[in-house]
Scaffold this motif. Structure first.
Motif, PDB file in Angstrom:
ATOM      1  N   ARG A   2      31.709  13.169 -43.079  1.00  0.00           N
ATOM      2  CA  ARG A   2      32.053  11.968 -43.835  1.00  0.00           C
ATOM      3  C   ARG A   2      31.286  10.774 -43.303  1.00  0.00           C
ATOM      4  O   ARG A   2      31.308  10.492 -42.103  1.00  0.00           O
ATOM      5  CB  ARG A   2      33.553  11.704 -43.738  1.00  0.00           C
ATOM      6  CG  ARG A   2      34.031  10.552 -44.616  1.00  0.00           C
ATOM      7  CD  ARG A   2      35.530  10.439 -44.581  1.00  0.00           C
ATOM      8  NE  ARG A   2      36.003   9.419 -45.494  1.00  0.00           N
ATOM      9  CZ  ARG A   2      37.275   9.086 -45.645  1.00  0.00           C
ATOM     10  NH1 ARG A   2      38.198   9.716 -44.933  1.00  0.00           N
ATOM     11  NH2 ARG A   2      37.628   8.147 -46.490  1.00  0.00           N
ATOM     12  N   LEU A   3      30.589  10.063 -44.201  1.00  0.00           N
ATOM     13  CA  LEU A   3      29.888   8.834 -43.845  1.00  0.00           C
ATOM     14  C   LEU A   3      30.755   7.649 -44.241  1.00  0.00           C
ATOM     15  O   LEU A   3      31.122   7.507 -45.407  1.00  0.00           O
ATOM     16  CB  LEU A   3      28.536   8.735 -44.567  1.00  0.00           C
ATOM     17  CG  LEU A   3      27.546   9.873 -44.369  1.00  0.00           C
ATOM     18  CD1 LEU A   3      26.196   9.501 -44.981  1.00  0.00           C
ATOM     19  CD2 LEU A   3      27.382  10.218 -42.901  1.00  0.00           C
ATOM     20  N   ILE A   4      31.080   6.810 -43.259  1.00  0.00           N
ATOM     21  CA  ILE A   4      31.959   5.669 -43.499  1.00  0.00           C
ATOM     22  C   ILE A   4      31.271   4.405 -43.015  1.00  0.00           C
ATOM     23  O   ILE A   4      30.740   4.361 -41.904  1.00  0.00           O
ATOM     24  CB  ILE A   4      33.295   5.826 -42.738  1.00  0.00           C
ATOM     25  CG1 ILE A   4      33.938   7.179 -43.056  1.00  0.00           C
ATOM     26  CG2 ILE A   4      34.254   4.689 -43.076  1.00  0.00           C
ATOM     27  CD1 ILE A   4      35.121   7.496 -42.181  1.00  0.00           C
ATOM     28  N   GLY A   5      31.282   3.365 -43.809  1.00  0.00           N
ATOM     29  CA  GLY A   5      30.710   2.088 -43.385  1.00  0.00           C
ATOM     30  C   GLY A   5      30.999   1.020 -44.412  1.00  0.00           C
ATOM     31  O   GLY A   5      31.394   1.320 -45.542  1.00  0.00           O
ATOM     32  N   GLU A   6      30.823  -0.237 -44.026  1.00  0.00           N
ATOM     33  CA  GLU A   6      30.991  -1.311 -45.002  1.00  0.00           C
ATOM     34  C   GLU A   6      29.970  -1.165 -46.123  1.00  0.00           C
ATOM     35  O   GLU A   6      30.237  -1.519 -47.269  1.00  0.00           O
ATOM     36  CB  GLU A   6      30.838  -2.673 -44.328  1.00  0.00           C
ATOM     37  CG  GLU A   6      32.001  -3.015 -43.390  1.00  0.00           C
ATOM     38  CD  GLU A   6      31.866  -4.400 -42.825  1.00  0.00           C
ATOM     39  OE1 GLU A   6      30.968  -5.155 -43.256  1.00  0.00           O
ATOM     40  OE2 GLU A   6      32.663  -4.743 -41.941  1.00  0.00           O
ATOM     41  N   ASP A   7      28.796  -0.668 -45.779  1.00  0.00           N
ATOM     42  CA  ASP A   7      27.756  -0.382 -46.772  1.00  0.00           C
ATOM     43  C   ASP A   7      26.896   0.743 -46.233  1.00  0.00           C
ATOM     44  O   ASP A   7      25.927   0.520 -45.515  1.00  0.00           O
ATOM     45  CB  ASP A   7      26.917  -1.628 -47.060  1.00  0.00           C
ATOM     46  CG  ASP A   7      25.814  -1.363 -48.078  1.00  0.00           C
ATOM     47  OD1 ASP A   7      25.763  -0.242 -48.617  1.00  0.00           O
ATOM     48  OD2 ASP A   7      25.010  -2.270 -48.327  1.00  0.00           O
ATOM     49  N   VAL A   8      27.270   1.966 -46.571  1.00  0.00           N
ATOM     50  CA  VAL A   8      26.561   3.146 -46.087  1.00  0.00           C
ATOM     51  C   VAL A   8      25.081   3.106 -46.474  1.00  0.00           C
ATOM     52  O   VAL A   8      24.204   3.489 -45.702  1.00  0.00           O
ATOM     53  CB  VAL A   8      27.241   4.423 -46.621  1.00  0.00           C
ATOM     54  CG1 VAL A   8      26.375   5.641 -46.359  1.00  0.00           C
ATOM     55  CG2 VAL A   8      28.608   4.599 -45.983  1.00  0.00           C
ATOM     56  N   GLY A   9      24.794   2.607 -47.659  1.00  0.00           N
ATOM     57  CA  GLY A   9      23.415   2.603 -48.143  1.00  0.00           C
ATOM     58  C   GLY A   9      22.476   1.718 -47.365  1.00  0.00           C
ATOM     59  O   GLY A   9      21.254   1.879 -47.433  1.00  0.00           O
ATOM     60  N   ALA A  10      23.017   0.742 -46.593  1.00  0.00           N
ATOM     61  CA  ALA A  10      22.178  -0.178 -45.820  1.00  0.00           C
ATOM     62  C   ALA A  10      21.724   0.433 -44.499  1.00  0.00           C
ATOM     63  O   ALA A  10      20.969  -0.209 -43.756  1.00  0.00           O
ATOM     64  CB  ALA A  10      22.933  -1.482 -45.542  1.00  0.00           C
ATOM     65  N   TYR A  11      22.159   1.644 -44.226  1.00  0.00           N
ATOM     66  CA  TYR A  11      21.850   2.244 -42.932  1.00  0.00           C
ATOM     67  C   TYR A  11      20.346   2.250 -42.638  1.00  0.00           C
ATOM     68  O   TYR A  11      19.533   2.621 -43.471  1.00  0.00           O
ATOM     69  CB  TYR A  11      22.373   3.691 -42.873  1.00  0.00           C
ATOM     70  CG  TYR A  11      22.018   4.361 -41.582  1.00  0.00           C
ATOM     71  CD1 TYR A  11      22.738   4.102 -40.433  1.00  0.00           C
ATOM     72  CD2 TYR A  11      20.918   5.208 -41.506  1.00  0.00           C
ATOM     73  CE1 TYR A  11      22.385   4.681 -39.230  1.00  0.00           C
ATOM     74  CE2 TYR A  11      20.559   5.791 -40.306  1.00  0.00           C
ATOM     75  CZ  TYR A  11      21.294   5.522 -39.166  1.00  0.00           C
ATOM     76  OH  TYR A  11      20.940   6.085 -37.980  1.00  0.00           O
ATOM     77  N   GLY A  12      19.992   1.810 -41.418  1.00  0.00           N
ATOM     78  CA  GLY A  12      18.635   1.966 -40.901  1.00  0.00           C
ATOM     79  C   GLY A  12      17.645   0.887 -41.256  1.00  0.00           C
ATOM     80  O   GLY A  12      16.497   0.946 -40.813  1.00  0.00           O
ATOM     81  N   HIS A  13      18.046  -0.118 -42.026  1.00  0.00           N
ATOM     82  CA  HIS A  13      17.061  -1.097 -42.493  1.00  0.00           C
ATOM     83  C   HIS A  13      16.486  -1.963 -41.382  1.00  0.00           C
ATOM     84  O   HIS A  13      15.424  -2.554 -41.564  1.00  0.00           O
ATOM     85  CB  HIS A  13      17.681  -1.990 -43.576  1.00  0.00           C
ATOM     86  CG  HIS A  13      17.606  -1.363 -44.939  1.00  0.00           C
ATOM     87  ND1 HIS A  13      17.202  -2.031 -46.060  1.00  0.00           N
ATOM     88  CD2 HIS A  13      17.862  -0.094 -45.353  1.00  0.00           C
ATOM     89  CE1 HIS A  13      17.226  -1.224 -47.101  1.00  0.00           C
ATOM     90  NE2 HIS A  13      17.625  -0.037 -46.695  1.00  0.00           N
ATOM     91  N   VAL A  55      17.931   7.392 -47.206  1.00  0.00           N
ATOM     92  CA  VAL A  55      17.295   8.599 -47.757  1.00  0.00           C
ATOM     93  C   VAL A  55      16.919   9.561 -46.631  1.00  0.00           C
ATOM     94  O   VAL A  55      17.191  10.767 -46.699  1.00  0.00           O
ATOM     95  CB  VAL A  55      16.051   8.236 -48.587  1.00  0.00           C
ATOM     96  CG1 VAL A  55      15.327   9.500 -49.049  1.00  0.00           C
ATOM     97  CG2 VAL A  55      16.442   7.381 -49.789  1.00  0.00           C
ATOM     98  N   GLU A  56      16.323   9.013 -45.586  1.00  0.00           N
ATOM     99  CA  GLU A  56      15.915   9.864 -44.458  1.00  0.00           C
ATOM    100  C   GLU A  56      17.130  10.429 -43.729  1.00  0.00           C
ATOM    101  O   GLU A  56      17.117  11.586 -43.280  1.00  0.00           O
ATOM    102  CB  GLU A  56      15.037   9.051 -43.506  1.00  0.00           C
ATOM    103  CG  GLU A  56      13.689   8.689 -44.121  1.00  0.00           C
ATOM    104  CD  GLU A  56      12.992   7.571 -43.366  1.00  0.00           C
ATOM    105  OE1 GLU A  56      11.904   7.824 -42.827  1.00  0.00           O
ATOM    106  OE2 GLU A  56      13.539   6.449 -43.327  1.00  0.00           O
ATOM    107  N   LEU A  57      18.172   9.623 -43.604  1.00  0.00           N
ATOM    108  CA  LEU A  57      19.393  10.111 -42.968  1.00  0.00           C
ATOM    109  C   LEU A  57      19.993  11.273 -43.758  1.00  0.00           C
ATOM    110  O   LEU A  57      20.377  12.300 -43.181  1.00  0.00           O
ATOM    111  CB  LEU A  57      20.417   8.977 -42.856  1.00  0.00           C
ATOM    112  CG  LEU A  57      21.790   9.370 -42.293  1.00  0.00           C
ATOM    113  CD1 LEU A  57      21.678   9.884 -40.874  1.00  0.00           C
ATOM    114  CD2 LEU A  57      22.752   8.190 -42.368  1.00  0.00           C
TER     115      LEU A  57
END
Length: 206
Positions: free
Chosen positions: A29-40, A47-49
């Motif tokens: 499970r991926l949990i975050g305030e904004d999972v899509g912002a990961y790694g910026h 996508v890479e994750l």
């Protein structure tokens, strides 16, 4: 990932917890305030994750919550290919729309158009089961008119998402939204909620 334990990575306003729970099949499970912002801030992207996760060996289901629609729209070509290829490994995908009105999305400072998100949902639903999709809708954001609310209802009629979390807006001291004009009365919020629930119930019966 260790069974039953959490691992956390932080990046650019996104703290994501990776949970591999002891279920059959195991759940990631991926949990975050904004999972899509990961790694910026690390020259990485969600996508890479997801590539790395889907390449894990073994049987598992991936659960994604709070994936901001702006990243789905921005990386749609890469993400759609990943989701379609690995659909058997997906438990659910959560994209919180919040509103179907472009005016309200702008007031919320959400950087996408409702029509762009509709297109993403419709395109993905050609290849993925509808029951994989989840979204959030907020009712009564300051400035929301009857026209804005009807645009949200039309958004839901179009995308037919079967799992929707619905919230009534309430002021939080110190936030920008609390200083906006055009506050919606509690009576109007609840009237709109009832209309929304009726539509949602009809969608679930299909």
């Amino acid at each position: 990932w260790d069974n039953g334990q959490k691992n956390e990575k932080k990046s650019m306003g996104a703290a994501i917890q990776f949970q591999l729970k002891i279920w059959h099949p195991p759940l990631i499970r991926l949990i975050g305030e904004d999972v899509g912002a990961y790694g910026h801030d690390q020259l990485w992207t969600i996508v890479e994750l997801l590539h790395e996760i889907f390449n894990l060996k073994g049987d598992f289901k991936l659960l994604i919550s709070d994936f901001h629609p702006q990243w789905l729209i921005k990386y749609f070509r890469e993400l759609s290919a990943l989701f379609i290829k690995n659909k058997d490994k997906i438990g659910y995908l959560g994209f919180p729309a919040q509103s179907g009105s472009d005016k309200i999305l702008t007031l919320m400072k959400r950087e996408y158009k409702a029509a762009d998100l509709v297109k993403c949902f419709i395109d993905l639903q050609k290849y993925l089961p509808k029951n994989l999709f989840r979204t959030h809708i907020m009712i009564g954001f300051p400035g929301e008119t009857e026209k804005d609310f009807e645009e949200t209802l039309q958004f839901i009629r179009t995308v037919q998402v079967p799992f929707i979390a619905t919230y009534l807006y309430s002021d939080r001291p110190g936030t920008e939204a609390s200083s906006l004009t055009g506050k919606v009365t509690e009576f109007t919020k609840y009237k709109r909620l009832l209309r929304f629930c009726k539509l949602y119930h009809n969608i679930q019966k299909k």
